[in-house]
Design an enzyme around this catalytic site. Structure first.
Site, PDB file in Angstrom:
ATOM      1  N   HIS A 291      27.624  23.449 -31.568  1.00  0.00           N
ATOM      2  CA  HIS A 291      26.295  23.072 -32.076  1.00  0.00           C
ATOM      3  C   HIS A 291      25.715  24.180 -32.968  1.00  0.00           C
ATOM      4  CE1 HIS A 291      26.677  19.693 -29.464  1.00  0.00           C
ATOM      5  NE2 HIS A 291      26.572  20.408 -28.365  1.00  0.00           N
ATOM      6  N   ASP A 342      32.011  15.028 -28.995  1.00  0.00           N
ATOM      7  CA  ASP A 342      31.097  15.452 -27.929  1.00  0.00           C
ATOM      8  C   ASP A 342      30.822  14.357 -26.896  1.00  0.00           C
ATOM      9  OD1 ASP A 342      29.160  16.685 -26.395  1.00  0.00           O
ATOM     10  OD2 ASP A 342      27.913  17.338 -28.047  1.00  0.00           O
TER      11      ASP A 342
HETATM   12  C1  NGQ Z   1      27.223  18.861 -21.717  1.00  0.00           C
HETATM   13  N1  NGQ Z   1      26.075  18.177 -23.715  1.00  0.00           N
HETATM   14  O1  NGQ Z   1      27.689  19.868 -21.216  1.00  0.00           O
HETATM   15  O2  NGQ Z   1      27.727  17.739 -21.599  1.00  0.00           O
HETATM   16  C2  NGQ Z   1      25.985  18.998 -22.560  1.00  0.00           C
HETATM   17  C3  NGQ Z   1      24.774  18.640 -21.741  1.00  0.00           C
HETATM   18  C4  NGQ Z   1      23.914  20.843 -20.937  1.00  0.00           C
HETATM   19  C5  NGQ Z   1      25.494  18.568 -24.839  1.00  0.00           C
HETATM   20  N2  NGQ Z   1      24.926  19.724 -24.870  1.00  0.00           N
HETATM   21  C6  NGQ Z   1      24.564  19.533 -20.579  1.00  0.00           C
HETATM   22  N3  NGQ Z   1      25.485  17.810 -25.903  1.00  0.00           N
HETATM   23  O3  NGQ Z   1      23.980  21.290 -22.080  1.00  0.00           O
HETATM   24  O4  NGQ Z   1      23.347  21.439 -20.057  1.00  0.00           O
HETATM   25 ZN    ZN Z   2      29.205  19.659 -25.264  1.00  0.00          ZN
END
Ligand code: NGQ
Ligand code: ZN
Length: 475
Positions: A291, A342
């Site tokens: 990101h 993602d």
């Molecule tokens: C994840 N996803 O690890 O799946 C994360 C969400 C977080 C994104 N950041 C959970 N898009 O970041 O705590």
């Molecule tokens: Zn991720």
């Protein structure tokens, strides 16, 4: 040297030369540009042994259209494919953090069979859309009650089995997730399946790597989940341990995706997340910063100078309301990037690259911002950047049609409505910016055909398993 036609490739040669299979691409995207009538020799191991524009073509299998290197997908949480589209209602604050709560609840029923079935379905979708390799950022380690499985690597093994079943290249990145936030809060109930420490995680990676030492389609690395979830001392221990065991191991980390995360980091450390990471961790070309949405101008230049890859996931970043990566400024200083799907609300390199560019057009009110003097085609420039950055971030020899690289190839349908009649120098612009059909016809990974004429041989069986898994999840 002897060449064998495709139908005899399983036979051995009667002299000591290397057994090769030859293909003939009518047009191929090579590292220095498009070339016509390219013979591509592939060895028995699935590695490209020679690339010959205008070379001898007798005995070569003719490919049915223009050939591109397969695209690496540098960021995936496979299980999230099963909840794509189910988290679109307002509620829970209706932001990234509310979405995360929905995702945690979805995890409550996901067992090993479901994890494997969902990953196999996802990876077939990836292959059919043109991704030939994926970096799996794998943080779901334990049973729903938080206890480790009898084999602590159970769910990693399921993901690896899914990739093997459908034949996609895999960089498996077991994730360290150790705290609830910058304030060192303990993990919540929704996060207990992720928990770990550097020693156990490194042991898990070692065990997996030893079991799969000679698979050229598989690579291991590690992923500290984020600065939120991994304290500085654990980050240092994990990175040192990973590079002690494998000096080139890829390291991936989520960073600066949400403004709240930036604010919390500043409050705790006095520095912004990317600023902090670049000064406190040994970030270099082995790293991929997922990101990296919220960069100030100084961080943008510093990230580019670090040689790390920015792992951009434009459709998920849009879906979650993250913000917009400063692409034009980053490209202006030579930054490296790759793309990931993602959360898999979209599984298409075309859509990722299209929205990467369109985000800039919409905010800058300009067109073709990714083009420059040496690369007048924005589509081709973005596609090549994502190939190079994706290859670097996955830590595997992929992304190029070149001797020594894996034979990961896409054959496009040049006669369909999207690409018909387009001159060579506009092909990738047409691919990325025009049409809704998927022009990927055939897909090869490591010298083996995975998709032919748009179909994967296991797609029906894998889909049946996926439907059964969904029934369990929603029962
Ligand atoms: C994840 N996803 O690890 O799946 C994360 C969400 C977080 C994104 N950041 C959970 N898009 O970041 O705590
Ligand atoms: Zn991720």
């Amino acid at each position: 040297m002897r060449y064998r036609s495709a139908d005899t490739r399983r036979q051995t040669t009667d002299d000591d030369s290397i057994a090769l299979t030859a293909y003939l691409a009518p047009l191929a995207l090579l590292p220095d540009g498009w070339a016509k009538r390219v013979r591509i020799d592939v060895d028995a191991d699935g590695t490209i042994a020679g690339v010959w524009p205008g070379g001898e073509t007798s005995g070569a299998e003719a490919l049915a259209g223009p050939v591109l290197p397969g695209m690496p997908n540098l960021h995936s949480h496979a299980f999230q494919r099963a909840m794509a589209g189910l988290a679109e209602r307002a509620g829970g604050g209706d932001d990234f953090w509310g979405w995360r709560q929905v995702m945690y609840r979805f995890l409550e029923r996901l067992g090993p069979d479901e994890v494997e079935a969902v990953a196999a379905q996802l990876y077939i979708e990836m292959l059919k859309s043109g991704y030939t390799a994926v970096a799996e950022f794998h943080y779901l380690h334990h049973a729903p009650d938080g206890r480790p499985y009898a084999d602590p690597a159970e769910l990693s093994r399921r993901v690896i089995a899914a990739a093997g079943r459908v034949g996609i290249g895999l960089t498996h990145l077991p994730v360290l997730y150790a705290r609830g936030g910058f304030d060192d809060a303990p993990l919540t109930e929704g996060q207990r399946r992720f928990t770990g420490d550097p020693e156990r995680l490194l042991a898990l990676v070692q065990a997996l790597a030893a079991d799969h030492a000679d698979d050229p389609n598989l690579r291991f690395g590690v992923a500290p989940h984020s600065l939120r979830a991994v304290a500085p001392d654990m980050l240092a221990a994990l990175v040192a341990g990973a590079h002690g065991a494998d000096p080139m191991a890829p390291i991936h980390i989520h960073i600066a995706e949400q403004t709240r995360e930036v604010e919390d980091c500043v409050a705790r450390t006095g520095a912004r997340p990317v600023e902090w990471l670049l000064s406190e961790a040994p970030v270099d070309g082995r790293w991929c910063l997922i990101h990296a949405t919220h960069l100030n101008p100084v961080e943008t230049v510093a990230l580019a100078a670090s040689d790390a890859v920015a792992g951009l996931c434009p459709t998920t970043e849009a879906n979650l309301g993250d913000g917009l990566f400063p692409l034009a400024d980053y490209l202006a200083v030579g930054g490296k990037l790759g793309i990931g799907s993602d959360s898999h609300i979209s599984v298409s390199p075309i859509e990722e690259l299209r929205w990467l560019d369109y985000g800039q057009r919409l905010t800058r009110r300009r067109r073709a911002i990714a083009a420059n003097e040496t690369s007048p085609s924005p589509g081709e420039r973005l596609f090549r950047l994502a190939l190079d950055g994706g290859a670097q971030a996955t830590g595997r020899p992929i992304g190029r049609i070149e001797s020594g690289c894996r034979a990961d190839l896409l054959v496009l349908d040049a006669d369909g409505p999207t690409l018909a009649g387009r001159p060579t120098d506009r092909l990738l612009d047409a691919l990325i910016f025009a049409g809704n059909a998927n022009p990927v016809r055939d897909v090869m990974v490591g010298g083996g055909w995975r998709v032919r004429e748009g179909r994967h041989p296991a797609e029906q069986a894998v889909f049946d398993d996926y439907r059964r898994a969904l029934a369990t999840l929603t029962a």
